[in-house]
Design a protein around this motif. Structure first.
Motif, PDB file in Angstrom:
ATOM      1  N   GLY A 109       0.741  -1.022   0.067  1.00 23.68           N
ATOM      2  CA  GLY A 109      -0.075   0.021   0.065  1.00 23.68           C
ATOM      3  C   GLY A 109       0.684   1.213  -0.072  1.00 23.68           C
ATOM      4  N   ILE A 110       2.126   1.034   0.707  1.00 23.92           N
ATOM      5  CA  ILE A 110       2.901   2.417   0.825  1.00 23.92           C
ATOM      6  C   ILE A 110       3.522   2.492  -0.653  1.00 23.92           C
ATOM      7  CG2 ILE A 110       5.101   3.269   1.735  1.00 23.92           C
ATOM      8  CD1 ILE A 110       4.331   1.738   4.608  1.00 23.92           C
ATOM      9  N   MET A 111       3.940   1.543  -0.934  1.00 21.90           N
ATOM     10  CA  MET A 111       4.564   1.352  -2.474  1.00 21.90           C
ATOM     11  C   MET A 111       3.603   2.078  -3.650  1.00 21.90           C
ATOM     12  SD  MET A 111       7.421   0.218  -1.997  1.00 21.90           S
ATOM     13  CE  MET A 111       8.266  -0.145  -3.640  1.00 21.90           C
ATOM     14  N   LYS A 112       2.274   1.571  -3.530  1.00 24.73           N
ATOM     15  CA  LYS A 112       1.290   2.348  -4.325  1.00 24.73           C
ATOM     16  C   LYS A 112       1.232   3.782  -4.030  1.00 24.73           C
ATOM     17  CE  LYS A 112      -1.242  -2.195  -5.012  1.00 24.73           C
ATOM     18  NZ  LYS A 112      -2.307  -2.675  -4.802  1.00 24.73           N
ATOM     19  N   ALA A 113       1.017   4.129  -2.871  1.00 24.43           N
ATOM     20  CA  ALA A 113       0.855   5.528  -2.527  1.00 24.43           C
ATOM     21  C   ALA A 113       2.138   6.385  -2.982  1.00 24.43           C
ATOM     22  CB  ALA A 113       0.594   5.665  -0.995  1.00 24.43           C
ATOM     23  N   LYS A 114       3.195   5.895  -3.198  1.00 18.45           N
ATOM     24  CA  LYS A 114       4.426   6.797  -3.487  1.00 18.45           C
ATOM     25  C   LYS A 114       4.642   6.713  -4.866  1.00 18.45           C
ATOM     26  CE  LYS A 114       5.442   7.831   0.779  1.00 18.45           C
ATOM     27  NZ  LYS A 114       5.623   9.274   1.420  1.00 18.45           N
ATOM     28  N   GLY A 115       3.725   6.210  -5.738  1.00 17.31           N
ATOM     29  CA  GLY A 115       4.036   6.051  -7.102  1.00 17.31           C
ATOM     30  C   GLY A 115       4.499   5.347  -7.713  1.00 17.31           C
ATOM     31  N   TYR A 116       4.863   3.749  -7.011  1.00 14.41           N
ATOM     32  CA  TYR A 116       5.275   2.812  -7.641  1.00 14.41           C
ATOM     33  C   TYR A 116       4.518   1.907  -8.419  1.00 14.41           C
ATOM     34  CZ  TYR A 116      10.040   3.124  -5.577  1.00 14.41           C
ATOM     35  OH  TYR A 116      11.373   3.338  -5.114  1.00 14.41           O
ATOM     36  N   THR A 117       4.782   1.364  -9.456  1.00  7.59           N
ATOM     37  CA  THR A 117       3.929   0.629 -10.456  1.00  7.59           C
ATOM     38  C   THR A 117       4.631  -0.625 -11.035  1.00  7.59           C
ATOM     39  OG1 THR A 117       4.902   1.463 -12.424  1.00  7.59           O
ATOM     40  CG2 THR A 117       3.128   2.803 -11.529  1.00  7.59           C
TER      41      THR A 117
ATOM     42  N   ILE B 108       7.940  -4.907  -7.841  1.00  5.20           N
ATOM     43  CA  ILE B 108       6.894  -6.080  -8.018  1.00  5.20           C
ATOM     44  C   ILE B 108       6.916  -6.691  -6.468  1.00  5.20           C
ATOM     45  CG2 ILE B 108       7.068  -8.745  -8.570  1.00  5.20           C
ATOM     46  CD1 ILE B 108       8.653  -7.817 -11.095  1.00  5.20           C
ATOM     47  N   SER B 109       5.564  -7.180  -6.230  1.00  2.00           N
ATOM     48  CA  SER B 109       5.344  -7.877  -4.891  1.00  2.00           C
ATOM     49  C   SER B 109       4.686  -9.386  -5.258  1.00  2.00           C
ATOM     50  CB  SER B 109       4.676  -6.962  -3.900  1.00  2.00           C
ATOM     51  OG  SER B 109       4.547  -7.626  -2.543  1.00  2.00           O
ATOM     52  N   LEU B 110       5.279 -10.435  -4.720  1.00  2.65           N
ATOM     53  CA  LEU B 110       4.785 -11.667  -5.101  1.00  2.65           C
ATOM     54  C   LEU B 110       4.464 -12.525  -3.755  1.00  2.65           C
ATOM     55  CD1 LEU B 110       6.987 -12.381  -8.123  1.00  2.65           C
ATOM     56  CD2 LEU B 110       4.500 -11.508  -8.145  1.00  2.65           C
ATOM     57  N   GLU B 111       3.763 -13.282  -3.942  1.00  2.42           N
ATOM     58  CA  GLU B 111       3.381 -14.519  -2.949  1.00  2.42           C
ATOM     59  C   GLU B 111       3.841 -15.587  -3.563  1.00  2.42           C
ATOM     60  OE1 GLU B 111      -0.171 -15.899   0.215  1.00  2.42           O
ATOM     61  OE2 GLU B 111      -0.594 -14.483  -1.355  1.00  2.42           O
ATOM     62  N   PHE B 112       4.149 -16.335  -2.756  1.00  6.35           N
ATOM     63  CA  PHE B 112       4.549 -17.964  -3.230  1.00  6.35           C
ATOM     64  C   PHE B 112       3.957 -18.975  -2.342  1.00  6.35           C
ATOM     65  CE2 PHE B 112       7.639 -15.295  -5.548  1.00  6.35           C
ATOM     66  CZ  PHE B 112       7.465 -15.919  -6.753  1.00  6.35           C
TER      67      PHE B 112
END
Length: 317
Positions: A276-284, A289-293
């Motif tokens: 959520g922080i990454m998105k709010a700071k403008g990361y796309t 990348i953020s992945l669940e395995f």
């Protein structure tokens, strides 16, 4: 069976395993160079520092390495665990050489060397982000410092020393690497990666030194800092720090991931907050990348399975 008992037993077992990891994995004695799938390894034994304990540093050079070319540099923590399972305490490895060999041979990534920085008996204090730790209350800090004291092996030592560890990387090790190997020295060709506590210090490095590191890979990031999420102020401190210090998405790449078993089972709620922080700071998806395995645990064998993903993300031509 009582749920609290299960949680406490889980936490106790992981504390013992991590303390054993520290004791077994950190004997910096003469050891044969790791055997690699391609390329070669050069070792700097007991690299001395003004800031931290000396440690071995292994430098992996790709097949055909030549001074007539310039190479990007990937700095990786827990360096003795990267290349050769016959030399590691748990007989597992990241397979970093195999992954790099495959991606370079297929021309998918830029020419790159890997700087494998060994850990020491100070692994936890060196890898624990220091500024978030000291943002906590004095009482919470002391609770963390008391972990393991009763066994004579305090997990945090006398407290985090990660600021000094990063000074070692940036002010001592990087200049040495750049002067002894044919490297591209700029931010866009300098990367850092690690898992667990190594994931934390990689996140901390790109936030503290955004002009030095252009990308960070944080696998199984150990958001809890210790071995439980019960009554634990650490994740909140880390996330507040990330929110305040995340570097610009215009010239940085960051990779996160996590599994669902063993220690990785603790991470999902905190990684979702970090996302959520990454998105709010403008990361796309272009630079993050953020992945669940699902089904993967907290081990080198799990990180080995997916290492090519962050390597390709950070080093893609």
């Amino acid at each position: 069976m009582n749920t609290l008992f299960i949680k406490q037993n889980f936490q106790h077992r992981w504390l013992i395993m991590f303390l054993l990891f520290v004791l077994i994995n950190n004997v910096v004695i003469a050891q044969a160079l790791p055997k690699v799938a391609c390329g070669s390894v050069k070792r700097v034994e007991n690299f001395s520092s003004r800031y931290v304990m000396p440690r071995n540093v292994d430098v992996w050079l790709p097949e055909g390495y030549t001074k007539s070319k310039k190479y990007a540099v990937l700095y990786m923590h827990d360096g003795q665990m990267l290349f050769d399972s016959t030399t590691t305490w748990n007989h597992q490895e990241w397979g970093a050489d195999e992954a790099m060999c495959k991606l370079i041979a297929s021309n998918q990534i830029k020419n790159c060397i890997v700087v494998a920085i060994w850990n020491t008996t100070q692994r936890h204090p060196e890898y624990f982000p220091q500024k978030p730790f000291y943002s906590m209350t004095n009482a919470d800090q002391q609770r963390m410092l008391d972990i393991g004291k009763e066994k004579g092996t305090p997990l945090m030592g006398k407290g985090p020393v990660s600021d000094n560890y990063l000074k070692f990387l940036v002010l001592e090790l990087k200049p040495y690497i750049d002067s002894h190997f044919s490297t591209r020295t700029d931010r866009q060709n300098t990367f850092i990666a690690g898992s667990s506590m190594g994931g934390l210090i990689s996140m901390y490095a790109i936030c503290e030194y955004p002009d030095v590191f252009g990308g960070a890979a944080c696998l199984s990031t150990h958001w809890t800092g210790i071995f439980t999420n019960q009554n634990n102020p650490i994740p909140s401190a880390f996330l507040h720090y990330l929110d305040a210090h995340l570097p610009s998405p215009k010239n940085h790449k960051i990779y996160f991931d996590y599994g669902s078993k063993t220690l990785d089972s603790l991470y999902k709620p905190y990684q979702l907050q970090a996302d959520g922080i990454m998105k709010a700071k403008g990361y796309t998806p272009k630079n993050w990348i953020s992945l669940e395995f699902p089904g993967e645990d907290h081990s080198e064998k799990s990180w080995r399975k997916r290492l090519d993903i962050p390597l390709l993300f950070l080093l893609k031509k």
